[in-house]
Design a protein around this motif. Structure first.
Motif, mmCIF file in Angstrom:
data_model
loop_
_atom_site.group_PDB
_atom_site.id
_atom_site.type_symbol
_atom_site.label_atom_id
_atom_site.label_comp_id
_atom_site.label_asym_id
_atom_site.label_seq_id
_atom_site.Cartn_x
_atom_site.Cartn_y
_atom_site.Cartn_z
ATOM 1 N N VAL A 3 0.853 -1.188 0.000
ATOM 2 C CA VAL A 3 0.000 0.000 0.000
ATOM 3 C C VAL A 3 0.886 1.235 0.000
ATOM 4 C CG1 VAL A 3 -1.931 -1.131 1.169
ATOM 5 C CG2 VAL A 3 -0.242 0.108 2.525
ATOM 6 N N TYR A 4 0.320 2.310 -0.487
ATOM 7 C CA TYR A 4 1.021 3.591 -0.561
ATOM 8 C C TYR A 4 0.249 4.580 0.299
ATOM 9 C CZ TYR A 4 3.400 1.244 -4.314
ATOM 10 O OH TYR A 4 4.137 0.335 -5.031
ATOM 11 N N LEU A 5 0.919 5.048 1.343
ATOM 12 C CA LEU A 5 0.290 5.931 2.320
ATOM 13 C C LEU A 5 0.709 7.375 2.071
ATOM 14 C CD1 LEU A 5 1.264 3.474 5.075
ATOM 15 C CD2 LEU A 5 -1.105 4.165 4.734
ATOM 16 N N PRO A 6 -0.246 8.259 1.776
ATOM 17 C CA PRO A 6 0.106 9.665 1.597
ATOM 18 C C PRO A 6 0.514 10.266 2.936
ATOM 19 C CG PRO A 6 -2.271 9.390 1.508
ATOM 20 C CD PRO A 6 -1.668 8.008 1.617
ATOM 21 N N SER A 7 1.482 11.169 2.884
ATOM 22 C CA SER A 7 1.975 11.774 4.111
ATOM 23 C C SER A 7 2.550 13.150 3.797
ATOM 24 C CB SER A 7 3.038 10.861 4.749
ATOM 25 O OG SER A 7 3.342 11.274 6.059
ATOM 26 N N THR A 8 3.120 13.751 4.807
ATOM 27 C CA THR A 8 3.881 14.995 4.695
ATOM 28 C C THR A 8 5.134 14.803 5.550
ATOM 29 O OG1 THR A 8 2.897 16.038 6.649
ATOM 30 C CG2 THR A 8 1.739 16.352 4.528
ATOM 31 N N LEU A 9 6.081 15.701 5.433
ATOM 32 C CA LEU A 9 7.270 15.584 6.290
ATOM 33 C C LEU A 9 6.891 15.727 7.761
ATOM 34 C CD1 LEU A 9 9.983 17.459 4.199
ATOM 35 C CD2 LEU A 9 9.807 14.999 4.637
ATOM 36 N N THR A 10 5.905 16.566 8.066
ATOM 37 C CA THR A 10 5.450 16.733 9.453
ATOM 38 C C THR A 10 4.836 15.439 9.977
ATOM 39 O OG1 THR A 10 5.047 19.078 9.018
ATOM 40 C CG2 THR A 10 3.977 18.119 10.961
ATOM 41 N N LEU A 11 3.970 14.817 9.178
ATOM 42 C CA LEU A 11 3.367 13.542 9.593
ATOM 43 C C LEU A 11 4.408 12.435 9.669
ATOM 44 C CD1 LEU A 11 0.050 13.689 7.526
ATOM 45 C CD2 LEU A 11 0.338 14.028 9.997
ATOM 46 N N LEU A 12 5.379 12.467 8.747
ATOM 47 C CA LEU A 12 6.460 11.485 8.775
ATOM 48 C C LEU A 12 7.243 11.579 10.083
ATOM 49 C CD1 LEU A 12 8.257 9.318 7.449
ATOM 50 C CD2 LEU A 12 9.508 11.188 6.335
ATOM 51 N N ALA A 13 7.504 12.795 10.541
ATOM 52 C CA ALA A 13 8.219 12.974 11.811
ATOM 53 C C ALA A 13 7.434 12.359 12.967
ATOM 54 C CB ALA A 13 8.484 14.459 12.063
ATOM 55 N N GLY A 14 6.120 12.558 12.964
ATOM 56 C CA GLY A 14 5.281 11.964 14.006
ATOM 57 C C GLY A 14 5.276 10.448 13.944
ATOM 58 N N ALA A 15 5.203 9.904 12.740
ATOM 59 C CA ALA A 15 5.219 8.449 12.574
ATOM 60 C C ALA A 15 6.556 7.867 13.001
ATOM 61 C CB ALA A 15 4.921 8.078 11.121
ATOM 62 N N HIS A 16 7.630 8.569 12.672
ATOM 63 C CA HIS A 16 8.961 8.096 13.074
ATOM 64 C C HIS A 16 9.078 8.069 14.595
ATOM 65 C CE1 HIS A 16 13.358 8.513 13.807
ATOM 66 N NE2 HIS A 16 13.344 7.479 12.987
ATOM 67 N N ALA A 17 8.605 9.115 15.248
ATOM 68 C CA ALA A 17 8.665 9.177 16.713
ATOM 69 C C ALA A 17 7.793 8.096 17.353
ATOM 70 C CB ALA A 17 8.240 10.561 17.197
ATOM 71 N N ALA A 18 6.607 7.852 16.781
ATOM 72 C CA ALA A 18 5.679 6.866 17.334
ATOM 73 C C ALA A 18 6.029 5.444 16.913
ATOM 74 C CB ALA A 18 4.254 7.180 16.882
ATOM 75 N N ARG A 19 6.905 5.317 15.903
ATOM 76 C CA ARG A 19 7.296 4.025 15.337
ATOM 77 C C ARG A 19 6.128 3.303 14.677
ATOM 78 N NH1 ARG A 19 11.937 4.647 14.018
ATOM 79 N NH2 ARG A 19 12.357 2.442 13.860
ATOM 80 N N GLU A 20 5.123 4.085 14.251
ATOM 81 C CA GLU A 20 4.006 3.533 13.502
ATOM 82 C C GLU A 20 3.259 4.657 12.804
ATOM 83 O OE1 GLU A 20 1.340 1.527 16.204
ATOM 84 O OE2 GLU A 20 0.335 3.389 16.750
ATOM 85 N N ILE A 21 2.506 4.264 11.767
ATOM 86 C CA ILE A 21 1.629 5.199 11.075
ATOM 87 C C ILE A 21 0.222 4.877 11.542
ATOM 88 C CG2 ILE A 21 0.825 6.006 8.831
ATOM 89 C CD1 ILE A 21 3.467 4.729 7.712
ATOM 90 N N GLY A 22 -0.422 5.845 12.128
ATOM 91 C CA GLY A 22 -1.747 5.618 12.666
ATOM 92 C C GLY A 22 -2.339 6.912 13.135
ATOM 93 N N PRO A 23 -3.467 6.877 13.755
ATOM 94 C CA PRO A 23 -4.282 5.709 14.089
ATOM 95 C C PRO A 23 -5.100 5.229 12.887
ATOM 96 C CG PRO A 23 -5.379 7.688 14.851
ATOM 97 C CD PRO A 23 -4.058 8.122 14.263
ATOM 98 N N ALA A 24 -5.583 4.017 13.013
ATOM 99 C CA ALA A 24 -6.431 3.436 11.974
ATOM 100 C C ALA A 24 -7.852 3.973 12.155
ATOM 101 C CB ALA A 24 -6.408 1.919 12.095
ATOM 102 N N PRO A 25 -8.651 3.960 11.128
ATOM 103 C CA PRO A 25 -8.355 3.493 9.777
ATOM 104 C C PRO A 25 -7.524 4.522 9.012
ATOM 105 C CG PRO A 25 -10.599 4.313 9.860
ATOM 106 C CD PRO A 25 -10.066 4.401 11.270
ATOM 107 N N LEU A 26 -6.715 4.017 8.091
ATOM 108 C CA LEU A 26 -5.832 4.855 7.290
ATOM 109 C C LEU A 26 -6.258 4.818 5.828
ATOM 110 C CD1 LEU A 26 -2.497 3.460 8.743
ATOM 111 C CD2 LEU A 26 -3.408 5.754 9.154
ATOM 112 N N ALA A 27 -6.321 5.978 5.213
ATOM 113 C CA ALA A 27 -6.545 6.037 3.766
ATOM 114 C C ALA A 27 -5.214 5.742 3.093
ATOM 115 C CB ALA A 27 -7.055 7.415 3.358
ATOM 116 N N ALA A 28 -5.241 4.858 2.137
ATOM 117 C CA ALA A 28 -4.029 4.478 1.410
ATOM 118 C C ALA A 28 -4.416 4.224 -0.041
ATOM 119 C CB ALA A 28 -3.389 3.242 2.041
ATOM 120 N N HIS A 29 -3.433 3.850 -0.831
ATOM 121 C CA HIS A 29 -3.659 3.545 -2.246
ATOM 122 C C HIS A 29 -2.936 2.242 -2.568
ATOM 123 C CE1 HIS A 29 -4.516 7.769 -1.763
ATOM 124 N NE2 HIS A 29 -5.329 7.627 -2.785
#
Length: 167
Positions: A3-29
């Motif tokens: 899956v391909y998850l849309p993000s931004t650098l700001t959201l990427l920083a949050g995901a890196h800190a949390a060690r996950e992309i969430g919360p679910a449900p997540l829109a992806a492609h």
């Protein structure tokens, strides 16, 4: 499933800190039945590129909603269990054929790669994000500006390189 998850650098920083992309449900492609039908002549690589391009358009929408975020589109490719992915099928003309919903947060360890605009694309991406509301309202000049963002190829980053984008 990839899956391909849309993000931004700001959201990427949050995901890196949390060690996950969430919360679910997540829109992806992803490569969906509708995408396969629409792009019948495409091989798997071309279909995945189409799904990633759809995620890049979604990233642009995230940027339009977050004016303080750095003006670079971000797409995270991840491997998730098939059972956690649901196709968001629709009969709406012009709907996103690759849109899926991921039912669980995606652990950082499941990210396969990151795809990010070069810093040199920031001005064009900013203009496209600013033009999105007018483009959605039917303004042809604004659509041209938004389409111009797709002229920039996203650069590929290994997962261990992604934290360096956050400095």
């Amino acid at each position: 499933m990839r899956v391909y998850l849309p993000s931004t650098l700001t959201l990427l920083a949050g995901a890196h800190a949390a060690r996950e992309i969430g919360p679910a449900p997540l829109a992806a492609h992803a490569v969906t039945p509708a995408l396969r039908e629409w792009y019948a002549g495409g091989d798997l690589e071309e279909l995945e590129y189409a799904a990633m391009s759809a995620a890049a358009r979604a990233s642009l929408r995230l940027l339009a909603a977050a004016p303080a975020a750095p003006r670079r589109r971000v797409v995270l490719a991840a491997e998730v269990p098939d059972g956690q992915v649901r196709w968001v099928g629709t009969d709406v003309v012009g709907a996103d054929r690759a849109l899926v919903e991921v039912s669980a947060a995606v652990p950082w360890t499941k990210i396969a790669s990151g795809h990010v605009d070069d810093a040199g694309a920031a001005a064009d991406i900013a203009a496209a994000a600013d033009a999105l509301p007018a483009a959605d309202a039917g303004d042809d000049d604004a659509r041209f500006t938004v389409d111009g963002a797709e002229g920039h190829e996203l650069l590929w980053y290994a997962t261990q390189e992604l934290p360096h984008l956050l400095d």
